[in-house]
Each structure stands twice: as C-alpha cells, then as structure tokens.
Design a protein around this motif. Structure first.
Motif, short mmCIF file in Angstrom:
data_model
loop_
_atom_site.label_atom_id
_atom_site.label_comp_id
_atom_site.label_asym_id
_atom_site.label_seq_id
_atom_site.Cartn_x
_atom_site.Cartn_y
_atom_site.Cartn_z
N HIS A 37 0.81 -1.22 0.00
CA HIS A 37 0.00 0.00 0.00
C HIS A 37 0.85 1.28 0.00
O HIS A 37 0.41 2.34 -0.41
CB HIS A 37 -0.86 0.05 1.27
N THR A 48 2.20 7.16 5.16
CA THR A 48 1.82 5.81 4.68
C THR A 48 0.67 5.16 5.45
O THR A 48 0.23 4.07 5.11
CB THR A 48 3.04 4.85 4.73
N THR A 50 -3.01 4.20 6.87
CA THR A 50 -4.42 4.24 6.51
C THR A 50 -5.23 4.34 7.81
O THR A 50 -4.71 3.91 8.86
CB THR A 50 -4.82 2.96 5.76
N SER A 64 -7.50 8.44 11.68
CA SER A 64 -8.90 8.04 11.86
C SER A 64 -9.71 9.09 12.62
O SER A 64 -10.85 9.39 12.26
CB SER A 64 -8.98 6.68 12.53
N ARG A 107 -3.36 -4.83 18.59
CA ARG A 107 -3.03 -5.23 17.21
C ARG A 107 -1.77 -6.10 17.21
O ARG A 107 -1.69 -7.10 16.53
CB ARG A 107 -2.82 -3.96 16.36
N1 LIG Z 1 -3.14 7.15 14.38
C1 LIG Z 1 -3.47 6.57 13.10
C2 LIG Z 1 -2.98 5.14 13.08
C3 LIG Z 1 -3.26 4.45 11.77
C4 LIG Z 1 -2.53 3.13 11.61
O1 LIG Z 1 -1.76 2.68 12.49
N2 LIG Z 1 -2.79 2.49 10.48
C5 LIG Z 1 -2.14 1.24 10.16
C6 LIG Z 1 -3.20 0.19 9.89
S1 LIG Z 1 -4.01 -0.33 11.37
C7 LIG Z 1 -1.35 1.42 8.88
O2 LIG Z 1 -1.85 1.97 7.92
N3 LIG Z 1 -0.10 0.92 8.85
C8 LIG Z 1 0.73 0.96 7.68
C9 LIG Z 1 1.84 1.96 7.75
O3 LIG Z 1 2.09 2.52 8.82
O4 LIG Z 1 2.48 2.18 6.71
C10 LIG Z 1 -4.99 6.65 12.87
O5 LIG Z 1 -5.72 6.85 13.86
O6 LIG Z 1 -5.45 6.57 11.74
#
Ligand SMILES: N[C@@H](CCC(=O)N[C@@H](CS)C(=O)NCC(=O)O)C(=O)O
Length: 251
Positions: A37, A48, A50, A64, A107
């Motif tokens: 991604h 990066t 999501t 989010s 997670r």
């Molecule tokens: N604080 C961020 C955390 C988002 C996050 O940790 N996303 C993860 C998926 S659960 C992600 O996209 N990880 C891939 C990356 O960091 O490149 C939010 O609330 O959106």
C-alpha cells in the motif's frame, strides 16, 4: 464520490468506515494490502498510514480521528459529539485513550499469531483484491516476516502485554457503560464508536467488515476465546448490533 483508502479489517480503518456508514454518507472504498500500500498512500497523502479519505472537493486527510471529526463538521447529523462541552472533552479524551497504547498493543498481540499464519493473514488483508494480487501477496508474506516483527516491535513479552491491556480495556468499558450503556452520558458518541471499533479485532463479530474469515485459524480462535464471555466483549457486540448500519452505503 468520497473515497476511503483503507485496509480491510484494521480497527483504525473501521472507525472511518463506521462514521461514514453511521452518517449515511455515500462513498467508495478502495482496499489496500498492508505493505504494497505504501507507495500509493504516500503519493496520495504524504504519509503511509491508513485510513485516508479524499473528499469530492479534492481535500485529502489521514488519521482516523481527524477523519471522523472532519466528517462531523461536513455532515453534522446524526452527531457523534455530545453537545455539552465537558462531555465532549471527556469523549475526546477517551478516543485518545483507545487510539493509543490499547489499539497498538492489541493489534500487536494479534500479529504475534498472524505472522505464523500467512494463509489466514492473507485471507484477512487481501480481501477485495484480484486473485493474481492475492497470490503474489501470499508468496511475499514469509519474506517480510522479519520486517513485520521489527515494524510492530514484536518481542517475547508482546503477547502477554497486549492481552493484559486488552483485558483492562474490556474491564473499563464494561464498568463504565454499566449504568447507561454508553461511555459518556446516555447516547452513542465518538467515544463508543472508537472503543468498539478498536476492540472489534478481539471479538468474533457477525458484522461483515470486521468478521474473521472462516474457518478461523486455531491460534486466532484461542485468542478470541479468552475474551468471548467478557461483558466488555458483549458491549462491543451490542454497539455493533445497535449502532452499526446493517447495510453499508459504499459502492
Ligand atoms: N493514528 C493513526 C494510526 C493508523 C494506523 O496505524 N494504520 C495502520 C493500519 S491499522 C497502517 O496503515 N499501517 C501501515 C503503515 O504505517 O504504513 C490513525 O488513527 O489513523
């Protein structure tokens, strides 16, 4: 149409999906696989992680909670924020609490198991992809195991630490919602949406977006079983039954 660029199953992504559905906002979901991604999401949003949302006016937003609050601004009804200022602060403090250590360590506990279940990991995160992309992703997973361990800081105590924190979070929601059914006041708010979405990976739910693919891998089933009868897990199921729109609006 509004676009939600997202990972399937992920709890942070679920917050954005839930807010869009709760407010009945038509949108398209664009699913990505964790790992491949990165290039596209970085080009779109400059980082990066999501979820990322692109509004029809071209505005792009990551994070989010920022997404839920922007949706609240642009589509105020039905509201997710308590009217009272003190209650609003209380709700936003709870959002921060659940988005922080709880979300990250829960997670990580799941990934301690998933890393050794590449078929299952693939069935969770390659949803919505073409068979060719799923095939390549599945082949790639054993090669990136070390990278996943490092990026999530998976160490020998990670599982125990994550499980204990998740249990505390379930204890917290069970105690806090005993009187009214909700975390703040007597109505569903951003605090309930966040806590239920963040804890959803640790609950076997019937709701399509967060339902574990079947058959559930044995180590994941054992992980879920430890919380299955907890009143906090029951509260999460109730929030889904009562406040997660049964049919999503996404195209
Ligand atoms: N604080 C961020 C955390 C988002 C996050 O940790 N996303 C993860 C998926 S659960 C992600 O996209 N990880 C891939 C990356 O960091 O490149 C939010 O609330 O959106």
């Amino acid at each position: 149409m509004i676009e939600l660029h997202m990972f399937p199953m992920s709890h942070y992504n679920e917050k954005a999906r839930w807010a869009l559905d709760y407010k009945g906002i038509p949108h398209t979901r664009i699913p990505y696989m964790p790992g491949p991604h990165a290039g596209k999401i970085k080009k779109l949003s400059g980082q990066t992680q999501t979820p990322v949302i692109r509004f029809e006016d071209g505005d792009v937003l990551a994070g989010s909670t920022d997404i839920v609050l922007e949706l609240e601004k642009r589509f105020p009804q039905p509201t997710l924020l308590p009217a009272d200022e003190g209650a609003q602060k209380q709700a936003l403090d709870l959002v921060e609490k659940f988005d922080g250590d709880i979300a990250v360590k829960e997670r990580r506990s799941l990934f301690v198991h998933l890393i050794d279940e590449p078929d299952y990991l693939c069935s969770m995160f390659a949803q919505g992809q073409t068979p060719a992309k799923r095939f390549i992703y599945r082949r790639m997973l054993p090669l990136v195991k070390g990278m996943m361990r490092r990026s999530m800081d998976i160490h020998p105590d990670a599982l125990e630490e994550g499980n204990a924190l998740t249990r505390q979070a379930f204890d917290y929601v069970a105690a806090q919602t005993r009187d009214t059914g909700y975390l703040v006041g007597d109505q569903f708010t951003i605090a309930d949406l966040t806590a239920a979405a963040i804890l959803a990976p640790s609950v076997q739910l019937d709701y399509a977006d967060m339902m574990k693919p079947k058959p559930v891998a044995p180590s994941i089933q054992a992980y879920l079983d430890q919380f299955a009868d907890h009143p906090g897990a029951q509260w999460v199921r109730t929030m889904y039954e009562q406040h997660r729109a049964p049919l999503r609006v996404a195209a």
